[in-house]
Design a protein around this motif. Structure first.
Motif, PDB file in Angstrom:
ATOM      1  N   GLN A  49       0.987  -1.224   0.046  1.00 45.01           N
ATOM      2  CA  GLN A  49       0.049  -0.108   0.017  1.00 45.01           C
ATOM      3  C   GLN A  49       0.919   1.191  -0.078  1.00 45.01           C
ATOM      4  O   GLN A  49       0.217   2.362  -0.037  1.00 45.01           O
ATOM      5  CB  GLN A  49      -0.830  -0.124   1.394  1.00 45.01           C
TER       6      GLN A  49
ATOM      7  N   SER B 282      -2.247   9.397  -0.464  1.00 48.87           N
ATOM      8  CA  SER B 282      -3.533   9.202   0.182  1.00 48.87           C
ATOM      9  C   SER B 282      -3.563   8.949   1.653  1.00 48.87           C
ATOM     10  O   SER B 282      -2.215   8.895   2.144  1.00 48.87           O
ATOM     11  CB  SER B 282      -4.434   7.964  -0.241  1.00 48.87           C
ATOM     12  N   TYR B 283      -4.767   9.313   2.588  1.00 51.78           N
ATOM     13  CA  TYR B 283      -4.659   9.192   3.784  1.00 51.78           C
ATOM     14  C   TYR B 283      -4.186   7.354   4.300  1.00 51.78           C
ATOM     15  O   TYR B 283      -3.435   7.258   5.163  1.00 51.78           O
ATOM     16  CB  TYR B 283      -5.995   9.283   4.269  1.00 51.78           C
ATOM     17  N   THR B 284      -4.826   6.460   3.255  1.00 52.53           N
ATOM     18  CA  THR B 284      -4.463   5.159   3.622  1.00 52.53           C
ATOM     19  C   THR B 284      -2.943   4.911   3.537  1.00 52.53           C
ATOM     20  O   THR B 284      -2.417   4.350   4.378  1.00 52.53           O
ATOM     21  CB  THR B 284      -5.304   4.338   2.506  1.00 52.53           C
ATOM     22  N   GLU B 285      -2.440   5.585   2.478  1.00 55.12           N
ATOM     23  CA  GLU B 285      -0.880   5.080   2.497  1.00 55.12           C
ATOM     24  C   GLU B 285      -0.134   6.136   3.795  1.00 55.12           C
ATOM     25  O   GLU B 285       0.689   5.327   4.141  1.00 55.12           O
ATOM     26  CB  GLU B 285      -0.425   6.072   1.099  1.00 55.12           C
TER      27      GLU B 285
ATOM     28  N   GLU C 248      -0.746   3.523   6.700  1.00 56.48           N
ATOM     29  CA  GLU C 248      -0.109   2.181   6.242  1.00 56.48           C
ATOM     30  C   GLU C 248       1.339   2.341   6.293  1.00 56.48           C
ATOM     31  O   GLU C 248       1.981   1.386   6.897  1.00 56.48           O
ATOM     32  CB  GLU C 248      -0.465   1.663   5.009  1.00 56.48           C
TER      33      GLU C 248
ATOM     34  N   SER D 236     -21.682  -1.576   5.056  1.00 56.08           N
ATOM     35  CA  SER D 236     -20.928  -2.346   6.064  1.00 56.08           C
ATOM     36  C   SER D 236     -21.753  -3.252   6.686  1.00 56.08           C
ATOM     37  O   SER D 236     -22.789  -3.190   7.392  1.00 56.08           O
ATOM     38  CB  SER D 236     -20.187  -1.419   7.069  1.00 56.08           C
TER      39      SER D 236
ATOM     40  N   ARG E 191     -11.322   2.324   9.044  1.00 52.52           N
ATOM     41  CA  ARG E 191     -10.715   1.434   8.031  1.00 52.52           C
ATOM     42  C   ARG E 191     -11.403   1.801   6.683  1.00 52.52           C
ATOM     43  O   ARG E 191     -10.880   1.975   5.613  1.00 52.52           O
ATOM     44  CB  ARG E 191     -10.449   0.107   8.249  1.00 52.52           C
ATOM     45  N   LEU E 192     -12.835   1.775   6.721  1.00 50.33           N
ATOM     46  CA  LEU E 192     -13.503   2.011   5.533  1.00 50.33           C
ATOM     47  C   LEU E 192     -13.263   3.452   5.153  1.00 50.33           C
ATOM     48  O   LEU E 192     -12.944   3.663   3.857  1.00 50.33           O
ATOM     49  CB  LEU E 192     -15.166   1.714   5.695  1.00 50.33           C
TER      50      LEU E 192
ATOM     51  N   ARG F  38     -10.683   5.586   5.752  1.00 48.41           N
ATOM     52  CA  ARG F  38      -9.717   5.968   5.155  1.00 48.41           C
ATOM     53  C   ARG F  38      -9.277   5.797   3.812  1.00 48.41           C
ATOM     54  O   ARG F  38      -8.090   6.271   3.425  1.00 48.41           O
ATOM     55  CB  ARG F  38      -8.563   5.755   6.267  1.00 48.41           C
ATOM     56  N   ALA F  39      -9.840   4.712   3.269  1.00 52.96           N
ATOM     57  CA  ALA F  39      -9.580   4.104   1.966  1.00 52.96           C
ATOM     58  C   ALA F  39     -10.016   5.108   0.942  1.00 52.96           C
ATOM     59  O   ALA F  39      -9.865   4.738  -0.454  1.00 52.96           O
ATOM     60  CB  ALA F  39     -10.268   2.872   1.578  1.00 52.96           C
ATOM     61  N   LEU F  40     -11.181   6.120   1.244  1.00 46.40           N
ATOM     62  CA  LEU F  40     -11.678   7.069   0.217  1.00 46.40           C
ATOM     63  C   LEU F  40     -10.801   8.096  -0.298  1.00 46.40           C
ATOM     64  O   LEU F  40     -10.274   8.808   0.494  1.00 46.40           O
ATOM     65  CB  LEU F  40     -12.868   7.538   0.789  1.00 46.40           C
TER      66      LEU F  40
END
Length: 223
Positions: A26, A49-52, A55, A99, A133-134, A136-138
């Protein structure tokens, strides 16, 4: 450790963190700078991204020898990733509605300058973390302010013992190194472990109790 020994240890930790970032699918490790001082890792640079961003921090925390991670990564702009606050809010509501972990209409959403504020009440901590978690992937999300609370829990006299039993069952934890106390429905963890993975696993065990409404994780990480 002497100054020379500490510097050598920090160099080894820096190499391990860099390799772990390269191993994390990621994360684009070429965008992440790593510096280490006395076991404190600082991540710098720009990510997509925020996810990156999250991670990258998680990858650093997995490395033995890391005591603290300072996440100075910023999120770069880009037309293909940017969204308006209204678009982000609509996307957040959509993924929450779909969800399987959550009852409908228990989480409220506000978005201001790409910061998502989550409020509401859920039964379990895993539901609270699942929402995060859902979200932060957006695309377009730069930060999450998770204010979701848990429903009131009845206390039990054997909460600390049952959590301790769970720690004993965990193959990767030294339960003897961790102390558990419970006052009402609030649990406090103390002791010393060698990695952040162990510290976080202990907290997850504590949150699994049906009588836990708060976990104060005061476990020290000392490689």
């Amino acid at each position: 450790m002497t100054t020379t020994t500490t510097a050598h240890h920090d160099h080894l930790v820096q190499e391990d963190v860099s390799e772990e970032l390269a191993w994390a699918p990621q994360v684009n490790d070429a965008d992440v700078g790593v510096s280490v001082h006395d076991g404190v890792v600082t991540l710098s640079g720009e990510v997509d991204s925020y996810t990156e961003r999250v991670e990258a921090k998680n990858a650093a925390l997995r490395v033995t020898g890391v005591t603290v991670v300072v996440n100075d990564l910023t999120i770069r702009g880009g037309d293909h990733l940017e969204r308006t606050d209204a678009e982000i809010a609509a996307a957040v509501k959509h993924v929450i509605d779909w969800s399987a972990d959550l009852p409908r209409d228990v989480v409220q959403v506000e978005v201001h300058d790409h910061v998502v504020v989550l409020t509401g009440e859920v039964e379990w901590n895993y539901q609270r973390t699942s929402v995060e978690r859902l979200v932060r992937a957006l695309a377009g999300v730069h930060q999450i302010d998770n204010r979701i609370t848990l429903t009131a829990r009845a206390s039990a006299t054997d909460t600390a013992r049952l959590i301790k039993d769970a720690l004993v069952r965990h193959a990767l934890l030294d339960a003897n190194a961790i102390s558990v106390t419970a006052v009402g429905s609030e649990v406090t963890l103390t002791g010393t472990v060698s990695t952040w993975t162990e510290k976080n696993d202990a907290a997850r065990a504590a949150w699994s109790s049906p009588h836990t409404s708060a976990v104060h994780n005061k476990i020290n990480v000392h490689p």
